[in-house]
Design a protein around this motif. Sequence first.
Motif, PDB file in Angstrom:
ATOM      1  N   GLN A   1       7.459 -29.697   7.458  1.00 40.62           N
ATOM      2  CA  GLN A   1       8.738 -29.852   8.149  1.00 40.62           C
ATOM      3  C   GLN A   1       8.592 -29.633   9.655  1.00 40.62           C
ATOM      4  O   GLN A   1       9.273 -30.296  10.451  1.00 40.62           O
ATOM      5  CB  GLN A   1       9.799 -28.920   7.552  1.00 40.62           C
TER       6      GLN A   1
ATOM      7  N   GLU B   1       5.254 -26.530   2.746  1.00 41.14           N
ATOM      8  CA  GLU B   1       6.450 -27.327   3.027  1.00 41.14           C
ATOM      9  C   GLU B   1       6.966 -27.034   4.440  1.00 41.14           C
ATOM     10  O   GLU B   1       7.382 -27.955   5.156  1.00 41.14           O
ATOM     11  CB  GLU B   1       7.547 -27.059   1.989  1.00 41.14           C
TER      12      GLU B   1
ATOM     13  N   ARG C   1       7.155 -32.795  10.956  1.00 39.13           N
ATOM     14  CA  ARG C   1       8.217 -33.799  10.981  1.00 39.13           C
ATOM     15  C   ARG C   1       9.142 -33.544  12.183  1.00 39.13           C
ATOM     16  O   ARG C   1       9.549 -34.471  12.883  1.00 39.13           O
ATOM     17  CB  ARG C   1       9.011 -33.762   9.686  1.00 39.13           C
TER      18      ARG C   1
END
Length: 158
Positions: free
Chosen positions: A13, A9, A16
């Motif tokens: 992120q 994760e 992103r």
Amino acid sequence: MQGGRLAEELRRQIRRGIALAVLVHQTAAARAGLNATDAQCLSLLALDGPQTPGRLARRMGVTTGGAITAVIDRLERAGYVERTRDPRDRRRVLVRPRPDALARFSACWEPVDRVVGDRLAGLSDEQLEFLTSWVREMNAAVPDAVGEPGSPPPERPR
């Protein structure tokens, strides 16, 4: 295994965040009346101070001949930078950001700076120290991972 899921994760992120950073950079460039490449050059000068055209070219992933010269020429015409002689070696040229122009450019980043500042305000000194160290280490490691612009991607294990 929670650590594996959390690490995955976090990687997502970070990717992103990189995508958002490109968008933010393009928006700041447009606000400053610059293209993204010229704004990237000005950002490097704002963060790290005067540099030679060759160093700027390497850090930006552009050629040391025409491409960086064109960027510097545009920034100079727009009043953002000036070329000066290196006081330690008069044969070398340094590109210096103009303080008045940097203030204008910094204003283009103000909305993002405000959001970041709001998020950092609630962190402890220990959290800030950890994040600062981690981001500094990432910033040092990423250029080697990216490689030269236009080079083939690294081979993936089969």
